[in-house]
Write a protein that holds these residues in place. Structure first.
Motif, short mmCIF file in Angstrom:
data_model
loop_
_atom_site.label_atom_id
_atom_site.label_comp_id
_atom_site.label_asym_id
_atom_site.label_seq_id
_atom_site.Cartn_x
_atom_site.Cartn_y
_atom_site.Cartn_z
N GLU A 64 0.84 -1.21 0.00
CA GLU A 64 0.00 0.00 0.00
C GLU A 64 0.87 1.25 0.00
O GLU A 64 0.58 2.21 -0.71
N VAL A 108 -2.85 10.05 6.16
CA VAL A 108 -3.95 9.28 6.76
C VAL A 108 -3.88 9.46 8.27
O VAL A 108 -2.80 9.37 8.87
N ALA A 110 -5.48 8.19 12.02
CA ALA A 110 -6.14 7.03 12.61
C ALA A 110 -6.13 7.12 14.13
O ALA A 110 -5.34 7.87 14.72
N PHE A 124 -8.42 3.58 10.90
CA PHE A 124 -8.21 4.71 9.98
C PHE A 124 -9.51 5.48 9.82
O PHE A 124 -10.57 4.90 9.65
N GLU A 125 -9.42 6.82 9.92
CA GLU A 125 -10.62 7.67 9.92
C GLU A 125 -10.64 8.71 8.80
O GLU A 125 -11.71 9.07 8.33
N ILE A 163 -12.77 7.83 6.08
CA ILE A 163 -12.49 6.42 5.80
C ILE A 163 -13.38 5.59 6.70
O ILE A 163 -13.50 5.87 7.90
N ASN A 164 -14.00 4.58 6.14
CA ASN A 164 -14.87 3.69 6.90
C ASN A 164 -14.00 2.85 7.84
O ASN A 164 -13.28 1.95 7.41
N ARG A 165 -14.07 3.16 9.13
CA ARG A 165 -13.23 2.48 10.13
C ARG A 165 -13.43 0.98 10.14
O ARG A 165 -12.48 0.22 10.35
N ARG A 167 -14.07 -1.02 7.72
CA ARG A 167 -13.47 -1.69 6.57
C ARG A 167 -11.96 -1.49 6.50
O ARG A 167 -11.30 -2.13 5.70
N SER A 168 -11.43 -0.61 7.32
CA SER A 168 -10.00 -0.31 7.21
C SER A 168 -9.27 -0.45 8.54
O SER A 168 -8.25 0.18 8.76
N GLY A 170 -7.03 -2.28 11.44
CA GLY A 170 -5.88 -3.19 11.44
C GLY A 170 -5.21 -3.14 12.79
O GLY A 170 -5.75 -2.57 13.74
N GLN A 188 -1.22 -7.27 8.10
CA GLN A 188 -1.13 -7.87 6.77
C GLN A 188 0.23 -8.52 6.54
O GLN A 188 0.61 -8.79 5.41
#
Length: 197
Positions: A64, A108, A110, A124-125, A163-165, A167-168, A170, A188
């Motif tokens: 990424e 980004v 978060a 992540f927001e 950002i949809n927390r 779905r993102s 970690g 990851q």
């Protein structure tokens, strides 16, 4: 420390991982694992004086981040990870170098939620993508202040999006920490080697 010098030597010529060959990656993983086995700060989230602050990314396996270098007519510049433990926040800021007046920024923001003495969940927001000049970017610390005081940048400055927390989300585990070097592992399977700014 012998393992630390070996790791720094191994990452010095691979442009944060962009130019790493399979043998480079193997050597870096081995050097990182050696240091992780000698971690002087086994409870890094309790060592806020060491962990807090701005960190420059020396190496990563995160595609990424490395894929930012594929933007046409641009090259990936310095990447920073800035930890603000008092606010339970983390910021990733990547500078993108391009033609004059067209150098960009990908940032980004978060939240951090400690789940152990070494691991935090990351939610992540907010993302910001734009030209550094339009965003008034001068340094990571200055830009974080701008993010904190600006609920949303205008379209003339760049793209500022939620950002949809869910779905993102970690996690990040700090596996080695001393006064100026940090090694982390992500959900990851990514490896991160960072140096204090």
């Amino acid at each position: 420390m012998l393992g630390k010098a070996e790791l720094l030597d191994a990452v010095a010529s691979v442009n944060r991982g962009i130019a790493a060959t399979p043998s480079d990656r193997t050597a870096i993983q081995a050097a990182a694992a050696t240091l992780e086995g000698r971690n002087p700060t086994p409870r890094p989230l309790e060592a806020s004086d060491r962990l807090n602050g701005d960190w420059l990314l020396l190496y990563t396996t995160s595609q990424e981040l490395l894929n930012i270098d594929r933007i046409p007519l641009a090259a990936l510049g310095p990447i920073y990870q800035c930890i603000r433990l008092a606010e339970n926040r983390i910021y990733n800021i990547a500078e993108v170098n391009g033609p004059p007046l067209l150098s960009g920024l990908v940032a980004v923001a978060a939240t951090l939620e400690p789940v152990s003495a070494q691991r935090v969940n990351v939610g992540f927001e907010r993302g910001v993508v734009g030209l550094r000049q339009a965003l008034g970017y001068r340094s990571p610390a200055q830009f974080i202040q701008a993010l904190q005081s600006t609920p949303k940048f205008s379209l003339l400055q760049g793209l500022d999006f939620r950002i949809n927390r869910d779905r993102s989300a970690g996690w990040l585990e700090v596996t080695y920490l001393d006064d100026d070097l940090r090694i982390g592992r992500g959900n990851q399977g990514s490896l991160f080697v960072l140096q204090r700014v």
